[in-house]
Enzyme design. Structure first.
Site, PDB file in Angstrom:
ATOM      1  N   ASP A 125      59.710  40.731  47.183  1.00  0.00           N
ATOM      2  CA  ASP A 125      59.249  40.051  48.162  1.00  0.00           C
ATOM      3  C   ASP A 125      58.815  40.617  49.549  1.00  0.00           C
ATOM      4  O   ASP A 125      57.802  40.588  50.137  1.00  0.00           O
ATOM      5  CB  ASP A 125      60.112  38.595  48.951  1.00  0.00           C
ATOM      6  CG  ASP A 125      61.710  39.165  48.887  1.00  0.00           C
ATOM      7  OD1 ASP A 125      61.886  40.562  48.542  1.00  0.00           O
ATOM      8  OD2 ASP A 125      62.396  38.575  49.496  1.00  0.00           O
ATOM      9  N   ASP A 129      68.335  27.684  44.111  1.00  0.00           N
ATOM     10  CA  ASP A 129      69.203  27.327  45.156  1.00  0.00           C
ATOM     11  C   ASP A 129      68.459  26.527  46.446  1.00  0.00           C
ATOM     12  O   ASP A 129      68.869  26.706  47.734  1.00  0.00           O
ATOM     13  CB  ASP A 129      69.972  28.403  45.743  1.00  0.00           C
ATOM     14  CG  ASP A 129      69.183  29.782  46.288  1.00  0.00           C
ATOM     15  OD1 ASP A 129      67.911  29.363  46.188  1.00  0.00           O
ATOM     16  OD2 ASP A 129      69.755  30.704  46.722  1.00  0.00           O
TER      17      ASP A 129
END
Length: 301
Positions: A171, A93
């Site tokens: 992350d 995305d």
């Protein structure tokens, strides 16, 4: 398609930048789109699509477990099976800027040479249009915050991370001191990626407030012709820190409603987490800290 079209349009060389698409959903329509690019991309598929047993309180986070599993598998393919020296990770995305590849190509030797760096990112967490200087699209910084969203890593870093790769929230795990080990990332003043992914595992968290306003760089900077040695740790601290402390100290009230007339760098002094959060809210910055590091922060700056 939107992501791949831009990557392929701006890629300067298919030899230097082969595109590998790793698919982890078994979704036929997605596979058809990837196949439509023919030899322009290599299509690999995550073989394990099973549900992952998660603690009861994490049931709603199943997606994050699948993402972490996919990252581990896909990066393993890139570095173990294909045996590449380095990789740029781009999620489906993201849309990339015209000089995306130029930026990474120029920063790559820096990553090889400076052991105090562990990645290069295309993303500025506080890169909203009204917060960046578009006239300084060539400006790069060091940051202690792992930004992700289009980032370059070396095979050696994967050797280090793979054995302890987390089951979920990869992350934020990267942002922990045990992984970062006092290393920094390079990041741009003006982002070289933008995200159009409002729908996703995170249910648009941050999207409407920050992410959709990130300014994507639109003019090509010939990074490979610029001297980026100022980003090496010793040199950076020699020039960046004096610049910070030479800026006049102001109160946050002076910056609200553009009350300050003369343009230039200014400095706000905060005394801890709460005062940072108050400043960030007042100025429209992202106010969350991860392992004590503010987004885009460097040595607390």
């Amino acid at each position: 398609r939107r992501c791949l079209d831009k990557l392929l349009r701006y890629r300067p060389s298919a030899q230097r930048f082969p595109v590998i698409v790793s698919q982890d959903c078994g979704h036929a329509e997605t596979a058809r789109v990837i196949a439509s690019y023919g030899d322009a991309v290599a299509h690999i598929r995550q073989p394990d699509l099973s549900d992952i047993p998660v603690p009861a309180e994490h049931r709603k986070f199943q997606g994050y477990y699948k993402i972490a599993r996919h990252y581990r598998w896909a990066l393993g393919q890139v570095f173990r099976t294909f045996r590449y020296r380095a990789a740029i990770v781009v999620e489906d995305d993201l849309e990339v800027a015209p000089d995306f590849f130029e930026y990474f190509q120029a920063a790559f030797p820096l990553l090889l040479a400076d052991r105090s760096l562990w990645c290069v990112s295309a993303w500025n967490d506080n890169g909203k249009e009204q917060m960046v200087d578009v006239g300084q699209a060539e400006l790069l910084y060091r940051t202690d915050f792992f930004p992700g969203l289009g980032w370059l890593l070396l095979a050696e870093l994967w050797d280090e991370l793979e054995p302890k790769w987390p089951r979920a929230f990869w992350d934020d795990w990267m942002r922990q001191p045990e992984q970062r080990r006092d290393r920094s990332c390079v990041r741009p003043e003006v982002s070289r990626t933008m995200t159009f992914g409002r729908k996703g595992v995170s249910h648009g968290q941050f999207f409407d407030q920050y992410l959709k306003f990130i300014k994507l760089n639109d003019r090509f900077v010939p990074f490979t012709q610029l001297d980026l040695s100022y980003l090496k740790k010793e040199e950076y601290e020699r020039s960046f820190l004096p610049k910070v402390y030479a800026a006049p100290e102001v109160r946050v009230e002076e910056l609200q409603g553009n009350r300050r007339r003369e343009l230039g760098a200014v400095r706000l002094q905060c005394s801890g987490r709460d005062s940072f959060k108050a400043f960030a809210k007042a100025l429209g910055l992202m106010d969350d800290l991860k392992s004590g590091v503010p987004r885009a922060g460097y040595r607390g700056i």
